[in-house]
Scaffold this motif. Structure first.
Motif, PDB file in Angstrom:
ATOM      1  N   LEU A 240      -5.458  47.137  57.951  1.00 12.57           N
ATOM      2  CA  LEU A 240      -5.950  48.006  59.017  1.00 12.57           C
ATOM      3  C   LEU A 240      -4.771  48.797  59.550  1.00 12.57           C
ATOM      4  O   LEU A 240      -3.673  48.246  59.723  1.00 12.57           O
ATOM      5  CB  LEU A 240      -6.588  47.178  60.132  1.00 12.57           C
ATOM      6  CG  LEU A 240      -7.734  46.255  59.706  1.00 12.57           C
ATOM      7  CD1 LEU A 240      -8.059  45.256  60.816  1.00 12.57           C
ATOM      8  CD2 LEU A 240      -8.974  47.085  59.371  1.00 12.57           C
ATOM      9  N   TYR A 241      -4.996  50.073  59.845  1.00 13.23           N
ATOM     10  CA  TYR A 241      -3.875  50.916  60.252  1.00 13.23           C
ATOM     11  C   TYR A 241      -3.953  51.440  61.681  1.00 13.23           C
ATOM     12  O   TYR A 241      -2.923  51.742  62.283  1.00 13.23           O
ATOM     13  CB  TYR A 241      -3.738  52.105  59.293  1.00 13.23           C
ATOM     14  CG  TYR A 241      -3.240  51.706  57.919  1.00 13.23           C
ATOM     15  CD1 TYR A 241      -4.124  51.577  56.848  1.00 13.23           C
ATOM     16  CD2 TYR A 241      -1.892  51.444  57.699  1.00 13.23           C
ATOM     17  CE1 TYR A 241      -3.659  51.209  55.593  1.00 13.23           C
ATOM     18  CE2 TYR A 241      -1.423  51.081  56.440  1.00 13.23           C
ATOM     19  CZ  TYR A 241      -2.321  50.963  55.395  1.00 13.23           C
ATOM     20  OH  TYR A 241      -1.858  50.598  54.147  1.00 13.23           O
ATOM     21  N   SER A 242      -5.163  51.586  62.210  1.00 12.20           N
ATOM     22  CA  SER A 242      -5.257  52.185  63.539  1.00 12.20           C
ATOM     23  C   SER A 242      -6.323  51.493  64.378  1.00 12.20           C
ATOM     24  O   SER A 242      -7.305  50.948  63.841  1.00 12.20           O
ATOM     25  CB  SER A 242      -5.565  53.680  63.414  1.00 12.20           C
ATOM     26  OG  SER A 242      -6.736  53.884  62.676  1.00 12.20           O
TER      27      SER A 242
ATOM     28  N   GLY B 262      -9.438  50.587  66.390  1.00 12.52           N
ATOM     29  CA  GLY B 262     -10.812  51.012  66.180  1.00 12.52           C
ATOM     30  C   GLY B 262     -11.261  50.904  64.727  1.00 12.52           C
ATOM     31  O   GLY B 262     -12.448  50.982  64.431  1.00 12.52           O
ATOM     32  N   GLU B 263     -10.314  50.699  63.842  1.00 15.45           N
ATOM     33  CA  GLU B 263     -10.649  50.602  62.423  1.00 15.45           C
ATOM     34  C   GLU B 263     -11.308  49.253  62.131  1.00 15.45           C
ATOM     35  O   GLU B 263     -10.951  48.229  62.715  1.00 15.45           O
ATOM     36  CB  GLU B 263      -9.389  50.764  61.579  1.00 15.45           C
ATOM     37  CG  GLU B 263      -9.655  50.891  60.085  1.00 15.45           C
ATOM     38  CD  GLU B 263      -8.381  51.183  59.301  1.00 15.45           C
ATOM     39  OE1 GLU B 263      -7.313  51.314  59.910  1.00 15.45           O
ATOM     40  OE2 GLU B 263      -8.473  51.271  58.065  1.00 15.45           O
ATOM     41  N   GLU B 264     -12.288  49.262  61.233  1.00 15.16           N
ATOM     42  CA  GLU B 264     -12.972  48.053  60.799  1.00 15.16           C
ATOM     43  C   GLU B 264     -13.097  48.069  59.280  1.00 15.16           C
ATOM     44  O   GLU B 264     -13.276  49.140  58.694  1.00 15.16           O
ATOM     45  CB  GLU B 264     -14.378  47.962  61.409  1.00 15.16           C
ATOM     46  CG  GLU B 264     -14.414  47.903  62.915  1.00 15.16           C
ATOM     47  CD  GLU B 264     -15.827  47.773  63.455  1.00 15.16           C
ATOM     48  OE1 GLU B 264     -15.973  47.554  64.679  1.00 15.16           O
ATOM     49  OE2 GLU B 264     -16.790  47.893  62.671  1.00 15.16           O
ATOM     50  N   LYS B 265     -13.025  46.867  58.676  1.00 15.23           N
ATOM     51  CA  LYS B 265     -13.244  46.748  57.241  1.00 15.23           C
ATOM     52  C   LYS B 265     -14.030  45.483  56.959  1.00 15.23           C
ATOM     53  O   LYS B 265     -13.868  44.484  57.640  1.00 15.23           O
ATOM     54  CB  LYS B 265     -11.909  46.738  56.487  1.00 15.23           C
ATOM     55  CG  LYS B 265     -11.232  48.099  56.474  1.00 15.23           C
ATOM     56  CD  LYS B 265     -10.083  48.162  55.502  1.00 15.23           C
ATOM     57  CE  LYS B 265      -9.509  49.572  55.478  1.00 15.23           C
ATOM     58  NZ  LYS B 265      -8.296  49.668  54.637  1.00 15.23           N
TER      59      LYS B 265
ATOM     60  N   LYS C 136     -15.265  40.368  58.177  1.00 17.95           N
ATOM     61  CA  LYS C 136     -15.102  41.684  58.791  1.00 17.95           C
ATOM     62  C   LYS C 136     -13.867  41.645  59.675  1.00 17.95           C
ATOM     63  O   LYS C 136     -13.735  40.764  60.523  1.00 17.95           O
ATOM     64  CB  LYS C 136     -16.322  42.038  59.634  1.00 17.95           C
ATOM     65  CG  LYS C 136     -16.220  43.373  60.362  1.00 17.95           C
ATOM     66  CD  LYS C 136     -17.480  43.623  61.174  1.00 17.95           C
ATOM     67  CE  LYS C 136     -17.407  44.894  61.981  1.00 17.95           C
ATOM     68  NZ  LYS C 136     -18.646  45.123  62.766  1.00 17.95           N
TER      69      LYS C 136
ATOM     70  N   THR D  23     -11.312  43.671  62.393  1.00 13.19           N
ATOM     71  CA  THR D  23     -11.246  44.756  63.372  1.00 13.19           C
ATOM     72  C   THR D  23      -9.857  44.793  63.976  1.00 13.19           C
ATOM     73  O   THR D  23      -9.122  43.794  63.961  1.00 13.19           O
ATOM     74  CB  THR D  23     -12.297  44.557  64.475  1.00 13.19           C
ATOM     75  OG1 THR D  23     -12.019  43.326  65.165  1.00 13.19           O
ATOM     76  CG2 THR D  23     -13.708  44.505  63.898  1.00 13.19           C
TER      77      THR D  23
ATOM     78  N   THR E 217      -7.464  46.342  67.402  1.00 10.95           N
ATOM     79  CA  THR E 217      -7.236  47.056  68.653  1.00 10.95           C
ATOM     80  C   THR E 217      -5.738  47.306  68.758  1.00 10.95           C
ATOM     81  O   THR E 217      -4.987  46.983  67.831  1.00 10.95           O
ATOM     82  CB  THR E 217      -7.718  46.247  69.870  1.00 10.95           C
ATOM     83  OG1 THR E 217      -6.823  45.134  70.070  1.00 10.95           O
ATOM     84  CG2 THR E 217      -9.137  45.723  69.658  1.00 10.95           C
TER      85      THR E 217
ATOM     86  N   SER F  30      -6.091  41.740  66.467  1.00 10.37           N
ATOM     87  CA  SER F  30      -7.070  41.925  65.400  1.00 10.37           C
ATOM     88  C   SER F  30      -7.937  40.680  65.347  1.00 10.37           C
ATOM     89  O   SER F  30      -7.483  39.571  65.664  1.00 10.37           O
ATOM     90  CB  SER F  30      -6.361  42.128  64.064  1.00 10.37           C
ATOM     91  OG  SER F  30      -7.295  42.204  63.002  1.00 10.37           O
TER      92      SER F  30
END
Lengths: 112, 110
Positions: free
Chosen positions: B50-52, B54-57, B63, B65, B67, B71
């Motif tokens: 995750l890089y930024s 708000g990003e989710e994968k 899952k 997330t 902030t 994370s």
């Protein structure tokens, strides 16, 4: 595609002896990293090669540790002389661009 | 000082019981937060980057997330084969090396 290969998988040596760990990265991966996990602690960075050059060796604990990467291919990590506190699991990881990392299964070193 | 803290240290779930793992970090110049899974005797296996904020994968029952300070790794309806140690790591700056947390050992009972 073959993964990152480390050997030996286990090594038990006496204090004062020398041990050499080897890592074969994924073919074509210029970036190679060594990490170590001491029991009860988190995995910690040791050093980073880009091809055959040491990019960052700020995590190497002391001058008893010597890392080399021959021709930008495989790497060796030598501990000489080994001390009890060197016991742990040594991981190698490789990456094509220093972003994604593939880890090997590690070498468990026990110094008695 | 750059630091990654994971909680809880250990988590025992019943099969199907959803939960979340936490990874909080204090690092300047974050260049990615990584989640790995590690099985006994094996090396860390990559799950997500995750890089930024708000990003989710997502991947199967997992899952991740992110902030600005932490994370979460959410596990939905876990199965026994999800049992492993889950590691969080951050990449700082352009050096490429990762700063790891101690991990969360997850056990899922049938």
């Amino acid at each position: 595609e073959a993964g990152v290969t480390q050997f030996p998988s286990h090594s038990v040596i006496e204090k004062g002896q020398t041990v050499t760990l080897r890592c074969d990265p994924i073919s074509g991966h210029d970036n190679l990293y060594w990490y170590r996990r001491v029991m009860g602690k988190e995995i910690k960075f040791l050093l980073h090669f880009v091809k055959e050059s040491k990019q960052d060796e700020s995590g190497m604990p002391n001058n008893r540790f010597l890392a080399e990467r021959t021709g930008g291919t495989y790497s060796t990590l030598k501990v000489q002389p080994a001390e009890l506190e060197d016991s742990g699991v040594y991981f190698c990881a490789s990456s094509p661009r220093g972003i994604g990392y593939t880890f090997g299964s590690g070498t468990r070193l026990t110094v008695v | 000082e750059d630091q990654v803290t994971q909680s809880p240290e250990a988590l025992r779930l019943q099969e199907g019981e959803s939960s979340s793992l936490n990874c909080s970090y204090t690092v300047s110049g974050l260049r990615g937060l990584f989640w790995y899974r590690q099985d006994p005797g094996k090396g860390p296996e990559f799950l997500f980057t995750l890089y930024s904020a708000g990003e989710e994968k997502e991947k199967e029952r997992l899952k991740a997330t992110l902030t600005k300070k932490e994370s979460f790794l959410h596990i939905t309806a876990p199965k026994p084969e999800d049992s492993a140690t889950y590691l969080c790591a951050v990449r700082k700056g352009s050096q490429g090396n990762l700063i790891f947390g101690k991990g969360t050992k997850l056990s899922v009972k049938p």
